[in-house]
Motif scaffolding. Structure first.
Motif, PDB file in Angstrom:
ATOM      1  N   GLY A 129      35.569 -26.780  -8.947  1.00 41.45           N
ATOM      2  CA  GLY A 129      36.794 -27.513  -9.286  1.00 41.45           C
ATOM      3  C   GLY A 129      37.103 -28.590  -8.259  1.00 41.45           C
ATOM      4  O   GLY A 129      37.528 -29.693  -8.602  1.00 41.45           O
ATOM      5  N   THR A 181      37.550 -32.552  -8.959  1.00 40.94           N
ATOM      6  CA  THR A 181      38.843 -33.206  -8.792  1.00 40.94           C
ATOM      7  C   THR A 181      39.020 -33.930  -7.473  1.00 40.94           C
ATOM      8  O   THR A 181      39.804 -34.867  -7.379  1.00 40.94           O
ATOM      9  N   ASP A 236      44.473 -29.353  -7.216  1.00 39.19           N
ATOM     10  CA  ASP A 236      44.068 -29.560  -8.606  1.00 39.19           C
ATOM     11  C   ASP A 236      42.933 -28.607  -8.981  1.00 39.19           C
ATOM     12  O   ASP A 236      42.867 -28.132 -10.115  1.00 39.19           O
ATOM     13  N   LEU A 272      42.941 -25.999 -12.026  1.00 35.07           N
ATOM     14  CA  LEU A 272      41.864 -26.062 -13.007  1.00 35.07           C
ATOM     15  C   LEU A 272      41.238 -24.685 -13.205  1.00 35.07           C
ATOM     16  O   LEU A 272      41.019 -24.246 -14.336  1.00 35.07           O
ATOM     17  N   GLU A 328      43.728 -22.272 -15.031  1.00 34.86           N
ATOM     18  CA  GLU A 328      43.841 -22.536 -16.468  1.00 34.86           C
ATOM     19  C   GLU A 328      42.570 -22.116 -17.204  1.00 34.86           C
ATOM     20  O   GLU A 328      42.627 -21.522 -18.280  1.00 34.86           O
ATOM     21  N   MET A 363      36.504 -26.130 -17.558  1.00 39.82           N
ATOM     22  CA  MET A 363      37.045 -26.850 -16.410  1.00 39.82           C
ATOM     23  C   MET A 363      36.757 -28.346 -16.514  1.00 39.82           C
ATOM     24  O   MET A 363      37.635 -29.178 -16.251  1.00 39.82           O
ATOM     25  N   LEU A 405      38.984 -29.795 -19.255  1.00 44.14           N
ATOM     26  CA  LEU A 405      40.376 -29.849 -18.794  1.00 44.14           C
ATOM     27  C   LEU A 405      40.572 -30.982 -17.798  1.00 44.14           C
ATOM     28  O   LEU A 405      41.573 -31.698 -17.846  1.00 44.14           O
ATOM     29  N   HIS A 406      39.617 -31.139 -16.889  1.00 48.95           N
ATOM     30  CA  HIS A 406      39.722 -32.198 -15.879  1.00 48.95           C
ATOM     31  C   HIS A 406      39.797 -33.574 -16.543  1.00 48.95           C
ATOM     32  O   HIS A 406      40.648 -34.387 -16.208  1.00 48.95           O
ATOM     33  N   TRP A 412      43.136 -33.953 -18.183  1.00 50.60           N
ATOM     34  CA  TRP A 412      44.219 -34.155 -17.216  1.00 50.60           C
ATOM     35  C   TRP A 412      44.212 -35.554 -16.644  1.00 50.60           C
ATOM     36  O   TRP A 412      45.250 -36.175 -16.483  1.00 50.60           O
TER      37      TRP A 412
END
Length: 180
Positions: free
Chosen positions: A28, A32, A37, A41, A44, A70, A73-74, A77
């Motif tokens: 992660g 990020t 963050d 990540l 979630e 992940m 989602l990244h 986001w």
């Protein structure tokens, strides 16, 4: 701890989280460039894995599921953040992972990656850190294979121009260590 809908407290899920949490946090962070963050990540993605644990476990690759989640989602986001208005004051104190801080201080690679645009960083992390082929990267990020290749090329060119391991600013990497 609050129960996740659909999660029955499986020992296998708990063991997976304990065994892979640190590696997922580092992944992660690579995506990020921020420890905070990265933690969000991972949290979630693991929450989503918890609700789908039995289905994912039957397929035999829960870590792959979490990593793809992940990455998606990244991307989601950072697309949403482009529309957000950021504030200057941080309301709480942060957490620092000492292992990541040591690696970052030694090479500066993570700092150099953090300067890349989010899509370039995601492509490079998925390609070189996760060692995914271009087709899988394209599927994870929702872009074409050609876009993956051109984005990786631009990202690598920027990294080569901005970062050299152990280099001192203003010193030529080829002649470093030699006397003129």
């Amino acid at each position: 701890m609050e129960a996740i809908d659909g999660y029955d407290g499986s020992d296998a899920f708990d063991a997976f989280v304990r065994a892979r949490a640190t590696g997922l946090l580092r992944y992660g962070y690579a995506l990020t460039g921020s420890q905070h963050d990265a933690a969000d990540l991972v949290q979630e993605a693991l929450a989503r894995l918890g609700t789908a644990w039995h289905r994912v476990q039957r397929k035999g690759d829960p870590e792959g599921y979490v990593r793809v989640t992940m990455a998606r989602l990244h991307v989601s986001w950072w697309r949403r953040r482009r529309r957000e208005r950021l504030v200057g004051a941080v309301p709480d104190r942060g957490y620092t992972d000492r292992a990541l801080a040591v690696v970052d201080a030694k090479s500066g690679l993570w700092q150099a990656l953090a300067t890349l645009p989010p899509r370039q960083r995601a492509v490079l992390v998925l390609r070189y850190y996760e060692q995914l082929p271009d087709e899988e990267i394209a599927a994870v990020l929702g872009i074409s294979r050609g876009t993956v290749r051109s984005t990786a090329l631009r990202g690598l060119a920027k990294l080569r121009g901005d970062w050299a391991p152990g280099a001192t600013p203003g010193v030529d990497v080829i002649t470093r260590g030699r006397r003129p």
